[in-house]
Scaffold this motif. Structure first.
Motif, mmCIF file in Angstrom:
data_model
loop_
_atom_site.group_PDB
_atom_site.id
_atom_site.type_symbol
_atom_site.label_atom_id
_atom_site.label_comp_id
_atom_site.label_asym_id
_atom_site.label_seq_id
_atom_site.Cartn_x
_atom_site.Cartn_y
_atom_site.Cartn_z
ATOM 1 N N ARG A 170 -1.726 5.509 5.500
ATOM 2 C CA ARG A 170 -1.761 6.704 4.655
ATOM 3 C C ARG A 170 -0.344 7.068 4.200
ATOM 4 O O ARG A 170 -0.135 7.507 3.064
ATOM 5 C CB ARG A 170 -2.392 7.880 5.416
ATOM 6 N N ARG A 171 0.605 6.884 5.085
ATOM 7 C CA ARG A 171 1.991 7.140 4.695
ATOM 8 C C ARG A 171 2.435 6.140 3.625
ATOM 9 O O ARG A 171 3.054 6.514 2.626
ATOM 10 C CB ARG A 171 2.888 7.051 5.921
ATOM 11 N N ALA A 188 2.536 12.958 3.607
ATOM 12 C CA ALA A 188 1.664 11.803 3.373
ATOM 13 C C ALA A 188 0.192 12.119 3.625
ATOM 14 O O ALA A 188 -0.674 11.708 2.840
ATOM 15 C CB ALA A 188 2.111 10.638 4.255
ATOM 16 N N ASP A 189 -0.103 12.830 4.678
ATOM 17 C CA ASP A 189 -1.508 13.101 4.985
ATOM 18 C C ASP A 189 -2.160 13.961 3.912
ATOM 19 O O ASP A 189 -3.277 13.677 3.461
ATOM 20 C CB ASP A 189 -1.642 13.777 6.359
ATOM 21 N N HIS A 202 -9.893 3.630 1.075
ATOM 22 C CA HIS A 202 -9.125 4.854 1.337
ATOM 23 C C HIS A 202 -9.558 5.510 2.638
ATOM 24 O O HIS A 202 -8.729 5.978 3.419
ATOM 25 C CB HIS A 202 -9.276 5.822 0.159
ATOM 26 N N PHE A 215 0.479 4.628 1.626
ATOM 27 C CA PHE A 215 -0.288 4.955 0.423
ATOM 28 C C PHE A 215 0.411 6.061 -0.363
ATOM 29 O O PHE A 215 0.562 5.981 -1.586
ATOM 30 C CB PHE A 215 -1.699 5.395 0.818
ATOM 31 N N LEU A 254 -7.999 3.955 5.831
ATOM 32 C CA LEU A 254 -6.552 3.919 6.034
ATOM 33 C C LEU A 254 -6.172 4.649 7.318
ATOM 34 O O LEU A 254 -6.594 5.782 7.549
ATOM 35 C CB LEU A 254 -5.829 4.567 4.850
ATOM 36 N N ALA A 301 6.662 12.505 -0.573
ATOM 37 C CA ALA A 301 5.526 11.631 -0.267
ATOM 38 C C ALA A 301 5.511 11.257 1.209
ATOM 39 O O ALA A 301 4.464 11.243 1.863
ATOM 40 C CB ALA A 301 5.594 10.378 -1.133
ATOM 41 N N SER A 324 -2.494 11.910 0.728
ATOM 42 C CA SER A 324 -3.580 10.936 0.843
ATOM 43 C C SER A 324 -4.940 11.620 0.767
ATOM 44 O O SER A 324 -5.863 11.128 0.094
ATOM 45 C CB SER A 324 -3.440 10.166 2.160
#
Lengths: 125, 148
Positions: free
Chosen positions: B36-37, A45-46, B28, B39, B31, A41, A49
């Motif tokens: 975002r990380r 992350a990008d 969203h 999240f 962010l 994660a 997301s």
């Protein structure tokens, strides 16, 4: 040494000091121990997301589709025939079974599970 | 100390899980990089916890197959975006088979987790408790990462 995605096992070992909170059940502890998942994660992350944004749009489309009495989308049986319309690449080894389940619904899933766990044993010599 | 990135991430996740999709879309989209990380980490932790709550220690492959098939049938548009084996893999990874996520790229991993977290929480009214736990763990994880 790296795994398939190029992540180093050393990093996994470095992060393996997480031991959960005192008093947690084995299940909770295992959830908290999800070190590999957290690392993925963090590193992806990008992409994660972005994917979550796309899934939000798909969920929105489902919820706006044809809401049922409870505010949820169509019933299981009404939607079952649309669930599998793309090829399944090799996975954990259950794709064929999934295809059958999705087409025939929850009742079929229960029957298949029953068949896998019980009837095969009955027919073994 | 509350990490504002985690707070923002948790708010977006809450909007998704409470089916407030307009708010989710707005939060969203807003962010930033750190959020975002946060999240992604909070999503992963919440998903893992929800999977363990659902399947516990006595899960069977058949029970996961049945759950995924039911979820994909109930939410067909979402099911089109998430192959069944990806959904099963992330659940099984959450239950201990970590190696199953190695074959998933970030997008597939995030898509499967998001869809399955949504499905796992449809019958669970305690989304706030789940997110509070996930946010606390995400903060701890990100703090430990920052100290490295």
């Amino acid at each position: 040494v790296t795994n398939g995605n190029g992540r180093t096992w050393q990093m996994l070992r470095d992060l393996s000091s997480w031991h959960g909170r005192p008093g947690t059940s084995p299940g909770q502890e295992r959830a908290e121990l999800g070190t590999a998942q957290r690392l993925q994660a963090f590193e992806d992350a990008d992409d994660i997301s972005d994917a979550a944004g796309h899934i939000g749009e798909a969920i929105d489309a489902d919820l706006r589709g044809t809401p049922g009495p409870s505010g949820h989308p169509r019933s299981y049986h009404a939607t079952a025939s649309t669930a599998h319309d793309h090829p399944q690449p090799p996975g954990p080894g259950v794709s064929d079974t999934i295809g059958s389940i999705a087409v025939t619904g929850v009742a079929a899933a229960a029957a298949i599970r029953y068949a896998l766990s019980g009837r095969r044993k009955e027919h073994q010599p | 100390v509350t990490n504002p990135d985690v707070t923002s991430a948790a708010a977006a996740l809450r909007a998704l899980l409470t089916e407030d999709l307009d708010t989710y879309r707005r939060l969203h989209a807003g962010l930033g990089a750190g959020q975002r990380r946060a999240f992604a980490v909070a999503l992963t932790i919440a998903f893992n916890e929800a999977a363990v709550r659902q399947f516990g220690d006595d899960h069977t492959p058949a029970s996961i197959i049945e759950f995924v098939a039911g979820a994909r049938a109930r939410y067909p548009r979402t099911g089109e975006a998430v192959p069944a084996e990806d959904a099963e893999a992330v659940i099984r990874a959450a239950l201990g088979e970590d190696d199953l996520i190695d074959r998933l790229d970030g997008h597939a991993y995030g898509a499967a987790q998001t869809a399955m977290l949504f499905a796992l929480t449809r019958e669970d009214n305690d989304v706030d408790a789940l997110l509070a736990s996930a946010a606390a763990q995400a903060e701890d994880y990100l703090q430990r990462r920052a100290r490295r």
